[in-house]
Scaffold this motif. Structure first.
Motif, PDB file in Angstrom:
ATOM      1  N   SER A  23       0.858  -1.172   0.128  1.00  0.00           N
ATOM      2  CA  SER A  23       0.093  -0.033   0.066  1.00  0.00           C
ATOM      3  C   SER A  23       0.896   1.473  -0.007  1.00  0.00           C
ATOM      4  O   SER A  23       2.058   1.180   0.373  1.00  0.00           O
ATOM      5  N   GLU A  24       0.273   2.394  -0.438  1.00  0.00           N
ATOM      6  CA  GLU A  24       0.955   3.704  -0.495  1.00  0.00           C
ATOM      7  C   GLU A  24       1.655   4.115   0.943  1.00  0.00           C
ATOM      8  O   GLU A  24       2.650   4.525   1.081  1.00  0.00           O
ATOM      9  N   LYS A  25       0.663   3.820   1.825  1.00  0.00           N
ATOM     10  CA  LYS A  25       0.991   4.141   3.309  1.00  0.00           C
ATOM     11  C   LYS A  25       2.334   3.200   3.817  1.00  0.00           C
ATOM     12  O   LYS A  25       3.456   3.927   4.271  1.00  0.00           O
ATOM     13  N   ASN A  26       2.347   1.929   3.275  1.00  0.00           N
ATOM     14  CA  ASN A  26       3.406   1.052   3.634  1.00  0.00           C
ATOM     15  C   ASN A  26       4.588   1.405   2.781  1.00  0.00           C
ATOM     16  O   ASN A  26       5.856   1.464   3.398  1.00  0.00           O
ATOM     17  N   ARG A  27       4.183   1.775   1.760  1.00  0.00           N
ATOM     18  CA  ARG A  27       5.727   2.387   0.871  1.00  0.00           C
ATOM     19  C   ARG A  27       6.380   3.298   1.481  1.00  0.00           C
ATOM     20  O   ARG A  27       7.433   3.423   1.295  1.00  0.00           O
ATOM     21  N   GLN A  28       5.409   4.581   1.851  1.00  0.00           N
ATOM     22  CA  GLN A  28       6.108   5.672   2.465  1.00  0.00           C
ATOM     23  C   GLN A  28       7.036   5.083   3.716  1.00  0.00           C
ATOM     24  O   GLN A  28       8.224   5.706   3.939  1.00  0.00           O
ATOM     25  N   LEU A  29       6.462   4.067   4.666  1.00  0.00           N
ATOM     26  CA  LEU A  29       7.307   3.724   5.566  1.00  0.00           C
ATOM     27  C   LEU A  29       8.462   3.009   5.244  1.00  0.00           C
ATOM     28  O   LEU A  29       9.562   3.092   5.784  1.00  0.00           O
ATOM     29  N   GLU A  32      11.234   5.501   4.005  1.00  0.00           N
ATOM     30  CA  GLU A  32      11.689   6.183   5.214  1.00  0.00           C
ATOM     31  C   GLU A  32      12.792   5.373   5.721  1.00  0.00           C
ATOM     32  O   GLU A  32      14.007   5.530   6.171  1.00  0.00           O
TER      33      GLU A  32
END
Length: 196
Positions: A23-29, A32
């Protein structure tokens, strides 16, 4: 072996997650994480260039520890791997002394009290660890400066029958005596640093 229904569901959920796009949220994590890891590698390269040696070289030779807990955990592992064997065969004893430069308080811990030592936090001070091989009349002493919570090795001393000898000579004598006392150690992959 039979799996319970909740265990089967968990296995299926894990399998499904492996085939589902991130997911996009997990990709951002993950982004990071990758940025931090890249920065860490970059800083490590810069430091190793300045030191002209890998940081692992200093860490494996126990020239620094993150904090008192890091030293305590190292020694707890040491006793779990070879320390208890040495206690039985050559009467090994261990002592960790900590001096807090701010409060002028001094504490002393045996190998059995290392978990208590791990809870101690110091900003500045001195740590001295002593390994005494009672049956052999050998003693190894290491001194660390505590600065900014980190421990930096300052010096090591080796004593035979109460008299200081050069470290390399003392370690060679210790290895010879350990092999004589415990033939099982002869020809093992363990080096003298594992016994100190």
């Amino acid at each position: 072996m039979t799996l319970e229904p909740q265990e089967i569901k968990r296995v299926l959920d894990i399998e499904e997650a492996l085939y589902t796009p991130i997911s996009e949220k997990n990709r951002q994590l993950i982004d990071e994480f990758l940025e931090i890891r890249q920065a860490y590698r970059s800083v490590t390269r810069r430091i190793e260039d300045a030191l002209q040696a890998p940081l692992d070289h200093y860490q494996q030779r126990r020239h620094f520890y993150l904090d008192v807990a890091d030293l305590a955990h190292f020694r707890l592992n040491f006793f779990e791997l070879v320390g208890h064997f040495l206690q039985k065969t050559v009467g090994l004893t261990y002592r960790l002394e900590l001096w807090d430069r701010e409060s002028h308080h001094k504490d002393s811990f045996s190998d059995l009290e290392l978990t208590q030592a791990a809870c101690r936090e110091f900003s500045t001070g001195t740590a001295v660890e002593t390994l005494e091989y009672a049956h052999l009349n050998f003693r190894l002493r290491r001194k660390f400066e505590i600065r900014g919570r980190h421990l930096y090795w300052e010096k090591s001393q080796f004593f035979v029958a109460g008299r200081e000898v050069p470290l390399t000579d003392g370690l060679m004598q210790l290895q010879h005596e350990l092999e004589a006392c415990a033939p099982v150690l002869r020809g093992t992959v363990l080096k003298i640093k594992e016994f100190t």
